[in-house]
Motif scaffolding. Sequence first.
Motif, PDB file in Angstrom:
ATOM      1  N   UNK A  93       0.839  -1.195   0.000  1.00  0.00           N
ATOM      2  CA  UNK A  93       0.000   0.000   0.000  1.00  0.00           C
ATOM      3  C   UNK A  93       0.874   1.245   0.000  1.00  0.00           C
ATOM      4  N   UNK A  94       1.966   1.199   0.743  1.00  0.00           N
ATOM      5  CA  UNK A  94       2.897   2.332   0.765  1.00  0.00           C
ATOM      6  C   UNK A  94       3.564   2.525  -0.589  1.00  0.00           C
ATOM      7  N   UNK A  95       3.890   1.433  -1.275  1.00  0.00           N
ATOM      8  CA  UNK A  95       4.506   1.522  -2.606  1.00  0.00           C
ATOM      9  C   UNK A  95       3.576   2.253  -3.564  1.00  0.00           C
ATOM     10  N   UNK A  96       2.323   1.814  -3.658  1.00  0.00           N
ATOM     11  CA  UNK A  96       1.415   2.441  -4.625  1.00  0.00           C
ATOM     12  C   UNK A  96       1.139   3.896  -4.272  1.00  0.00           C
ATOM     13  N   UNK A  97       1.053   4.198  -2.985  1.00  0.00           N
ATOM     14  CA  UNK A  97       0.823   5.585  -2.568  1.00  0.00           C
ATOM     15  C   UNK A  97       2.009   6.464  -2.952  1.00  0.00           C
ATOM     16  N   UNK A  98       3.231   5.982  -2.675  1.00  0.00           N
ATOM     17  CA  UNK A  98       4.426   6.755  -3.064  1.00  0.00           C
ATOM     18  C   UNK A  98       4.528   6.913  -4.580  1.00  0.00           C
ATOM     19  N   UNK A  99       3.987   5.959  -5.333  1.00  0.00           N
ATOM     20  CA  UNK A  99       4.037   6.035  -6.795  1.00  0.00           C
ATOM     21  C   UNK A  99       2.950   6.942  -7.368  1.00  0.00           C
ATOM     22  N   UNK A 100       2.094   7.507  -6.509  1.00  0.00           N
ATOM     23  CA  UNK A 100       1.089   8.455  -6.980  1.00  0.00           C
ATOM     24  C   UNK A 100      -0.313   7.893  -7.128  1.00  0.00           C
ATOM     25  N   UNK A 101      -0.542   6.657  -6.719  1.00  0.00           N
ATOM     26  CA  UNK A 101      -1.868   6.062  -6.794  1.00  0.00           C
ATOM     27  C   UNK A 101      -2.710   6.543  -5.621  1.00  0.00           C
ATOM     28  N   UNK A 102      -4.021   6.534  -5.818  1.00  0.00           N
ATOM     29  CA  UNK A 102      -4.979   6.915  -4.792  1.00  0.00           C
ATOM     30  C   UNK A 102      -5.906   5.738  -4.519  1.00  0.00           C
ATOM     31  N   UNK A 103      -6.194   5.484  -3.245  1.00  0.00           N
ATOM     32  CA  UNK A 103      -7.141   4.417  -2.920  1.00  0.00           C
ATOM     33  C   UNK A 103      -8.542   4.876  -3.283  1.00  0.00           C
ATOM     34  N   UNK A 104      -9.252   4.048  -4.065  1.00  0.00           N
ATOM     35  CA  UNK A 104     -10.569   4.435  -4.551  1.00  0.00           C
ATOM     36  C   UNK A 104     -11.686   3.511  -4.103  1.00  0.00           C
ATOM     37  N   UNK A 105     -11.345   2.303  -3.619  1.00  0.00           N
ATOM     38  CA  UNK A 105     -12.394   1.362  -3.223  1.00  0.00           C
ATOM     39  C   UNK A 105     -11.822   0.304  -2.296  1.00  0.00           C
ATOM     40  N   UNK A 106     -12.742  -0.394  -1.662  1.00  0.00           N
ATOM     41  CA  UNK A 106     -12.380  -1.518  -0.806  1.00  0.00           C
ATOM     42  C   UNK A 106     -13.236  -2.706  -1.215  1.00  0.00           C
ATOM     43  N   UNK A 107     -12.594  -3.832  -1.465  1.00  0.00           N
ATOM     44  CA  UNK A 107     -13.298  -5.073  -1.780  1.00  0.00           C
ATOM     45  C   UNK A 107     -13.230  -5.957  -0.547  1.00  0.00           C
ATOM     46  N   UNK A 108     -14.382  -6.336  -0.005  1.00  0.00           N
ATOM     47  CA  UNK A 108     -14.390  -7.231   1.156  1.00  0.00           C
ATOM     48  C   UNK A 108     -14.243  -8.661   0.672  1.00  0.00           C
ATOM     49  N   UNK A 109     -13.492  -9.441   1.405  1.00  0.00           N
ATOM     50  CA  UNK A 109     -13.356 -10.856   1.092  1.00  0.00           C
ATOM     51  C   UNK A 109     -14.564 -11.626   1.585  1.00  0.00           C
ATOM     52  N   UNK A 166     -14.674 -13.987   3.777  1.00  0.00           N
ATOM     53  CA  UNK A 166     -14.604 -14.064   5.237  1.00  0.00           C
ATOM     54  C   UNK A 166     -14.070 -12.741   5.763  1.00  0.00           C
ATOM     55  N   UNK A 167     -14.795 -11.674   5.518  1.00  0.00           N
ATOM     56  CA  UNK A 167     -14.317 -10.323   5.794  1.00  0.00           C
ATOM     57  C   UNK A 167     -14.074 -10.090   7.275  1.00  0.00           C
ATOM     58  N   UNK A 168     -12.924 -10.510   7.729  1.00  0.00           N
ATOM     59  CA  UNK A 168     -12.488 -10.193   9.084  1.00  0.00           C
ATOM     60  C   UNK A 168     -11.811  -8.842   9.059  1.00  0.00           C
ATOM     61  N   UNK A 169     -11.173  -8.484  10.145  1.00  0.00           N
ATOM     62  CA  UNK A 169     -10.547  -7.167  10.239  1.00  0.00           C
ATOM     63  C   UNK A 169      -9.503  -6.940   9.149  1.00  0.00           C
ATOM     64  N   UNK A 170      -8.702  -7.975   8.831  1.00  0.00           N
ATOM     65  CA  UNK A 170      -7.657  -7.820   7.825  1.00  0.00           C
ATOM     66  C   UNK A 170      -8.027  -8.416   6.471  1.00  0.00           C
ATOM     67  N   UNK A 171      -9.259  -8.884   6.310  1.00  0.00           N
ATOM     68  CA  UNK A 171      -9.663  -9.512   5.048  1.00  0.00           C
ATOM     69  C   UNK A 171      -9.997  -8.451   4.010  1.00  0.00           C
ATOM     70  N   UNK A 172      -9.962  -8.845   2.778  1.00  0.00           N
ATOM     71  CA  UNK A 172     -10.336  -7.968   1.693  1.00  0.00           C
ATOM     72  C   UNK A 172      -9.157  -7.278   1.047  1.00  0.00           C
TER      73      UNK A 172
END
Length: 181
Positions: A149-165, A167-173
């Motif tokens: 996530x840090x790599x894409x952010x440093x490369x200029x990408x922006x988070x636009x969505x979240x896909x839940x898995x 078994x969407x636990x706290x770290x899933x998706x």
Amino acid sequence: MTRADEPAGESTIRIPTDRLTLASITPAVASDLSSSGDGGYRWVGSAPADGTRVGAGLMVEQYEEGTFHPEWTMYVLVRRADDLAVGAMGFHRAPDGDGRVEIGYDLVEGARGHGYATEALRALSAWALAQDGVRTVTAVIDRANVPSQNVVTRAGFTRVAENAGEDAGEDAGEYVYEIRR
């Protein structure tokens, strides 16, 4: 970017960065990488990462299906200082009808933490966005993979969505990041 006049089976597209050369792979190289070979490269740590082998296998499948596009392939990240491959980065498929293309990457463990992924992602994303019809480059990152996530952010990408898995636990998706023209 330069196009090299090279023999069959060798890279035909090379994208230079400050410290790396991104070298496109052919179906023959992808086949070798996906079947435990080295693809003709010397690797930091002596072998490519598992993600490189999986990505190369996807390229082989596309070639066999007749959907392989040489420019929308995997690129081996070769460190200029010593000609060692540090990882791979590439496109999951050619751009779709909306001008979107998804990118993925990995580095061998011994090359992580030196900014190579960010440097390569900036270059390959810029190359993709300069191609006719491409408007968006996306990257889908596991929610638990904070370094990526840090790599894409440093490369200029922006988070636009979240896909839940499923078994969407706290770290899933996954998170979806993009960069636009």
